[in-house]
Design an enzyme around this catalytic site. Sequence first.
Site, PDB file in Angstrom:
ATOM      1  N   HIS A   7       0.827  -1.214   0.000  1.00  0.00           N
ATOM      2  CA  HIS A   7       0.000   0.000   0.000  1.00  0.00           C
ATOM      3  C   HIS A   7       0.856   1.256   0.000  1.00  0.00           C
ATOM      4  CE1 HIS A   7       0.509  -0.778   4.425  1.00  0.00           C
ATOM      5  NE2 HIS A   7       0.641   0.538   4.485  1.00  0.00           N
ATOM      6  N   HIS A  79       4.024   7.036   3.751  1.00  0.00           N
ATOM      7  CA  HIS A  79       4.986   5.929   3.610  1.00  0.00           C
ATOM      8  C   HIS A  79       4.545   4.968   2.529  1.00  0.00           C
ATOM      9  CE1 HIS A  79       2.256   3.977   6.696  1.00  0.00           C
ATOM     10  NE2 HIS A  79       2.482   2.914   5.939  1.00  0.00           N
ATOM     11  N   GLU A 130       7.909   0.963   4.925  1.00  0.00           N
ATOM     12  CA  GLU A 130       7.452  -0.083   5.832  1.00  0.00           C
ATOM     13  C   GLU A 130       7.660  -1.421   5.139  1.00  0.00           C
ATOM     14  OE1 GLU A 130       3.212  -0.002   6.605  1.00  0.00           O
ATOM     15  OE2 GLU A 130       3.374  -1.396   8.302  1.00  0.00           O
TER      16      GLU A 130
END
Lengths: 134, 134
Positions: A7, A79, A130
């Site tokens: 994502h 992010h 991430e």
Amino acid sequence: MLGRLNHVAIAVPDLGSASALYRTALGVEPTKPQALPEHGVTVAFVNVGNTKIELLEPLGEDSPILAFLDKNPAGGMHHLCYEVEDIIAARDRLREQGARILGDGEPKIGAHGKPVLFLHPKDFNGTLIELEQV
Amino acid sequence: MLGRLNHVAIAVPDLGSASALYRTALGVEPTKPQALPEHGVTVAFVNVGNTKIELLEPLGEDSPILAFLDKNPAGGMHHLCYEVEDIIAARDRLREQGARILGDGEPKIGAHGKPVLFLHPKDFNGTLIELEQV
């Protein structure tokens, strides 16, 4: 090592109006807001077929996205989350290459119930990354 | 209306070192740098399976990413590119909803040889959105 892009997270000051904007202007349907108090955010997802957009609104006074929104009051890209097969192997490789892992370097259980780590944005051209083990 | 996420663009001050970083630390292989003088950038792509990361280095004094790098010298996430089926229909819908199209509002031929438009980041929570007709 990096797998698919799980994502893109976008921090927003108001999830209700951001969701309405994605619906009306961009023609996509965000999921219902979901409060994740243990992560300090309320989230809604937009599925765009090959990946997801994660809209994040701060929740609580210790929200990890408050400082970002102080700097970017209208919101912004926060992010990128990539999938990895083995998060410990990924972490060790990154450390060998001199990259810094945020926090104590131990994977935490992320918003999707899977182990995650964050890499220092200063080590990756200003991009907060991430890693999520899938 | 929004289709799949075609790419995430990351502005970097030096494409050679950014490519080396993605290779060594993240274990992915960027394409060879490609100069696109008509777009004011040199690009390398990282294929992560479901989408692409587009690393952008400024090219020339009129590069559209110079101002961004002035504000973010180490680089950062620059824009998200979504695919649309009909870019004129998308533009007209966006205008009806009050969203601003950058430039004169007419699609240009983008870095992939396809018609593109950019939406004003102030209308989308600080996110610069590119639409590409596929």
